[in-house]
Design a protein around this motif. Structure first.
Motif, PDB file in Angstrom:
ATOM      1  N   MET A   1       0.839  -1.163   0.000  1.00 15.13           N
ATOM      2  CA  MET A   1       0.000   0.000   0.000  1.00 15.13           C
ATOM      3  C   MET A   1       0.893   1.239   0.000  1.00 15.13           C
ATOM      4  O   MET A   1       1.400   1.659   1.016  1.00 15.13           O
ATOM      5  N   ASN A   2       1.166   1.771  -1.155  1.00 23.04           N
ATOM      6  CA  ASN A   2       1.972   2.983  -1.323  1.00 23.04           C
ATOM      7  C   ASN A   2       1.062   4.181  -1.490  1.00 23.04           C
ATOM      8  O   ASN A   2       0.105   4.130  -2.243  1.00 23.04           O
ATOM      9  N   LYS A   3       1.388   5.249  -0.807  1.00 25.88           N
ATOM     10  CA  LYS A   3       0.658   6.495  -0.961  1.00 25.88           C
ATOM     11  C   LYS A   3       1.698   7.597  -1.013  1.00 25.88           C
ATOM     12  O   LYS A   3       2.619   7.633  -0.204  1.00 25.88           O
ATOM     13  N   LYS A   4       1.560   8.503  -1.987  1.00 23.62           N
ATOM     14  CA  LYS A   4       2.534   9.583  -2.154  1.00 23.62           C
ATOM     15  C   LYS A   4       1.846  10.932  -2.008  1.00 23.62           C
ATOM     16  O   LYS A   4       0.742  11.139  -2.502  1.00 23.62           O
ATOM     17  N   PHE A   5       2.547  11.846  -1.339  1.00 20.77           N
ATOM     18  CA  PHE A   5       2.098  13.226  -1.170  1.00 20.77           C
ATOM     19  C   PHE A   5       3.241  14.129  -1.623  1.00 20.77           C
ATOM     20  O   PHE A   5       4.395  13.903  -1.268  1.00 20.77           O
ATOM     21  N   TYR A   6       2.912  15.166  -2.389  1.00 19.88           N
ATOM     22  CA  TYR A   6       3.946  16.066  -2.889  1.00 19.88           C
ATOM     23  C   TYR A   6       3.601  17.493  -2.503  1.00 19.88           C
ATOM     24  O   TYR A   6       2.512  17.982  -2.784  1.00 19.88           O
ATOM     25  N   THR A  15       6.475   9.624   0.862  1.00 18.05           N
ATOM     26  CA  THR A  15       5.985   8.329   0.409  1.00 18.05           C
ATOM     27  C   THR A  15       5.729   7.456   1.624  1.00 18.05           C
ATOM     28  O   THR A  15       6.623   7.261   2.445  1.00 18.05           O
ATOM     29  N   ILE A  16       4.504   6.943   1.719  1.00 19.16           N
ATOM     30  CA  ILE A  16       4.139   6.084   2.839  1.00 19.16           C
ATOM     31  C   ILE A  16       3.987   4.667   2.315  1.00 19.16           C
ATOM     32  O   ILE A  16       3.125   4.385   1.489  1.00 19.16           O
ATOM     33  N   ASN A  17       4.849   3.780   2.799  1.00 15.98           N
ATOM     34  CA  ASN A  17       4.770   2.359   2.473  1.00 15.98           C
ATOM     35  C   ASN A  17       4.054   1.659   3.616  1.00 15.98           C
ATOM     36  O   ASN A  17       3.562   2.301   4.528  1.00 15.98           O
ATOM     37  N   THR A  20       7.054   2.130   6.556  1.00 17.62           N
ATOM     38  CA  THR A  20       7.929   3.298   6.658  1.00 17.62           C
ATOM     39  C   THR A  20       7.327   4.522   5.970  1.00 17.62           C
ATOM     40  O   THR A  20       6.478   4.405   5.095  1.00 17.62           O
ATOM     41  N   ILE A  21       7.827   5.675   6.380  1.00 22.25           N
ATOM     42  CA  ILE A  21       7.535   6.950   5.725  1.00 22.25           C
ATOM     43  C   ILE A  21       8.875   7.484   5.244  1.00 22.25           C
ATOM     44  O   ILE A  21       9.822   7.598   6.022  1.00 22.25           O
ATOM     45  N   THR A  22       8.957   7.819   3.960  1.00 25.45           N
ATOM     46  CA  THR A  22      10.173   8.392   3.394  1.00 25.45           C
ATOM     47  C   THR A  22       9.896   9.832   3.013  1.00 25.45           C
ATOM     48  O   THR A  22       8.990  10.114   2.239  1.00 25.45           O
ATOM     49  N   VAL A  23      10.681  10.750   3.573  1.00 27.39           N
ATOM     50  CA  VAL A  23      10.568  12.172   3.274  1.00 27.39           C
ATOM     51  C   VAL A  23      11.763  12.550   2.418  1.00 27.39           C
ATOM     52  O   VAL A  23      12.901  12.517   2.886  1.00 27.39           O
ATOM     53  N   SER A  24      11.517  12.884   1.148  1.00 26.75           N
ATOM     54  CA  SER A  24      12.581  13.251   0.208  1.00 26.75           C
ATOM     55  C   SER A  24      12.458  14.722  -0.128  1.00 26.75           C
ATOM     56  O   SER A  24      11.389  15.193  -0.483  1.00 26.75           O
ATOM     57  N   GLU A  89      -4.895  15.614   4.812  1.00 24.43           N
ATOM     58  CA  GLU A  89      -5.116  14.266   4.289  1.00 24.43           C
ATOM     59  C   GLU A  89      -4.000  13.319   4.716  1.00 24.43           C
ATOM     60  O   GLU A  89      -4.254  12.181   5.115  1.00 24.43           O
ATOM     61  N   MET A  90      -2.752  13.801   4.657  1.00 26.83           N
ATOM     62  CA  MET A  90      -1.622  12.968   5.036  1.00 26.83           C
ATOM     63  C   MET A  90      -1.665  12.636   6.526  1.00 26.83           C
ATOM     64  O   MET A  90      -1.440  11.485   6.920  1.00 26.83           O
ATOM     65  N   LYS A  91      -1.981  13.604   7.361  1.00 29.52           N
ATOM     66  CA  LYS A  91      -2.067  13.367   8.810  1.00 29.52           C
ATOM     67  C   LYS A  91      -3.145  12.328   9.111  1.00 29.52           C
ATOM     68  O   LYS A  91      -2.918  11.389   9.875  1.00 29.52           O
ATOM     69  N   ASN A  92      -4.317  12.476   8.512  1.00 28.90           N
ATOM     70  CA  ASN A  92      -5.399  11.527   8.751  1.00 28.90           C
ATOM     71  C   ASN A  92      -5.028  10.128   8.274  1.00 28.90           C
ATOM     72  O   ASN A  92      -5.351   9.134   8.927  1.00 28.90           O
ATOM     73  N   TYR A  93      -4.355  10.031   7.150  1.00 29.53           N
ATOM     74  CA  TYR A  93      -3.942   8.747   6.606  1.00 29.53           C
ATOM     75  C   TYR A  93      -2.960   8.052   7.543  1.00 29.53           C
ATOM     76  O   TYR A  93      -3.085   6.852   7.816  1.00 29.53           O
ATOM     77  N   ILE A  94      -1.999   8.805   8.056  1.00 24.92           N
ATOM     78  CA  ILE A  94      -0.997   8.223   8.975  1.00 24.92           C
ATOM     79  C   ILE A  94      -1.651   7.775  10.269  1.00 24.92           C
ATOM     80  O   ILE A  94      -1.347   6.709  10.802  1.00 24.92           O
TER      81      ILE A  94
END
Length: 100
Positions: A1-6, A15-17, A20-24, A89-94
């Motif tokens: 389940m990958n979700k990306k926010f830009y 990117t939320i796997n 893990t959460i990857t912040v690039s 949206e990202m906060k609620n998803y996490i």
């Protein structure tokens, strides 16, 4: 389940796997002032997610309070007023992932 926010304003991709959460980060601002490019956070280590929404005069931020043992650190994503909806949206998803 990958979700990306830009977040375009500060050239930050989150990117939320599954685990893990990857912040690039890209760009001169992130390199010189934050001295960061990429950070990886384990979802199990997130204690809290704080959101301060941006206004027309102040930028907003989404702060992950990460603990590993006795060590605490904060990982922050900065955004502008036009990206408030993405941050909420990202906060609620996490939070939904962490509650499972």
């Amino acid at each position: 389940m990958n979700k990306k926010f830009y977040f375009k304003s500060y050239k930050t991709k989150v990117t939320i796997n599954g685990e893990t959460i990857t912040v690039s980060r890209k760009g001169f601002f992130n390199l010189v002032l934050l001295r960061l490019r990429t950070q990886v956070i384990n979802l199990n280590n997130i204690q809290n997610v704080k959101l301060k929404e941006a206004t027309n005069f102040k930028r907003g931020y989404l702060k992950f309070v990460v603990t590993k043992g006795l060590k605490h650190r904060n990982v922050t994503v900065i955004f502008n007023v036009f990206e408030n909806e993405i941050a909420v949206e990202m906060k609620n998803y996490i939070q939904t992932i962490n509650n499972k």
